[in-house]
Scaffold this motif. Structure first.
Motif, PDB file in Angstrom:
ATOM      1  N   MET A   1       0.875  -1.151   0.000  1.00  0.00           N
ATOM      2  CA  MET A   1       0.000   0.000   0.000  1.00  0.00           C
ATOM      3  C   MET A   1       0.920   1.210   0.000  1.00  0.00           C
ATOM      4  O   MET A   1       1.824   1.299   0.830  1.00  0.00           O
ATOM      5  CB  MET A   1      -0.891   0.026   1.231  1.00  0.00           C
TER       6      MET A   1
ATOM      7  N   VAL B   1      -2.318   0.857  -4.290  1.00  0.00           N
ATOM      8  CA  VAL B   1      -1.562  -0.384  -4.128  1.00  0.00           C
ATOM      9  C   VAL B   1      -0.652  -0.530  -5.342  1.00  0.00           C
ATOM     10  O   VAL B   1      -1.066  -0.261  -6.468  1.00  0.00           O
ATOM     11  CB  VAL B   1      -2.524  -1.592  -4.001  1.00  0.00           C
TER      12      VAL B   1
ATOM     13  N   PHE C   1      -6.504   4.569  -1.007  1.00  0.00           N
ATOM     14  CA  PHE C   1      -5.433   3.588  -0.833  1.00  0.00           C
ATOM     15  C   PHE C   1      -4.924   3.135  -2.201  1.00  0.00           C
ATOM     16  O   PHE C   1      -5.650   2.506  -2.956  1.00  0.00           O
ATOM     17  CB  PHE C   1      -5.949   2.396  -0.020  1.00  0.00           C
TER      18      PHE C   1
ATOM     19  N   LEU D   1      -7.195  -4.758   2.751  1.00  0.00           N
ATOM     20  CA  LEU D   1      -7.463  -3.416   3.273  1.00  0.00           C
ATOM     21  C   LEU D   1      -8.958  -3.217   3.524  1.00  0.00           C
ATOM     22  O   LEU D   1      -9.352  -2.634   4.534  1.00  0.00           O
ATOM     23  CB  LEU D   1      -6.953  -2.352   2.296  1.00  0.00           C
TER      24      LEU D   1
END
Length: 181
Positions: free
Chosen positions: A19, A67, A65, A122
């Motif tokens: 992340m 990734v 978020f 997540l």
């Protein structure tokens, strides 16, 4: 940064998938998206308010978020990415997945799976009720295999999607427990 490593089904080493917690990781994600969406597919609006500050500079934001998955043998090379924005929908929070991309020469090697595994981890960590996404036609089967269900088919103009067809898909998180069930 959160790091996900596990061995793949084929026995090869799993890629380093993280992340993004530093601006450099976000820039790596944006590099992959530019290669796939802008250069390969001709989509000009590959970046938006979830990637940049008010001045147009790359910026990490709360509840967004990013990734990034890196090359197995050369972990300094970013090869895949995806993004999840968390939003509140009434009483519940949900994740909107977008911009999942793998560089052409690294497709079908487990990188998209690794990115989605991190996104799902997540989502569960954040106790989201669902994750949803819009899939290009060629990726619908992949998302179905990892638990997404098509809710609606959308037909767009060619400038908006390389195939002109998108599927709106939803996946319920495994840790969510409704107080009403």
């Amino acid at each position: 940064s959160l790091d996900l490593r596990k061995s793949s089904k084929e026995g090869r080493a799993a890629p380093r998938t993280i992340m993004a917690s530093e601006l450099e990781n976000l820039k790596d994600a944006m590099h992959v998206r530019k290669k796939v969406f802008v250069e390969e597919q001709g989509i000009l609006n590959a970046f938006d308010q979830w990637d940049m500050d008010s001045k147009g500079n790359p910026a990490l934001m709360p509840e967004v978020f990013h990734v990034v998955s890196y090359h197995r043998e050369n972990p300094s090379i970013p090869v895949a990415t995806g993004r999840m924005v968390t939003l509140r929908d009434g009483l519940y929070r949900q994740g909107i997945v977008s911009n999942v991309a793998v560089l052409k020469e690294y497709r079908r090697q487990g990188y998209a799976q690794s990115v989605m595994d991190m996104i799902h981890m997540l989502a569960e960590e954040k106790n989201l009720i669902t994750t949803s996404l819009h899939s290009q036609a060629h990726a619908i089967g992949f998302y179905q295999r990892i638990g997404y269900r098509t809710q609606k088919m959308l037909h767009r103009e060619p400038y908006d999607s390389p195939n002109g067809v998108l599927a709106f898909m939803v996946r319920r998180t495994s840790t969510f427990e409704s107080p009403f069930e």
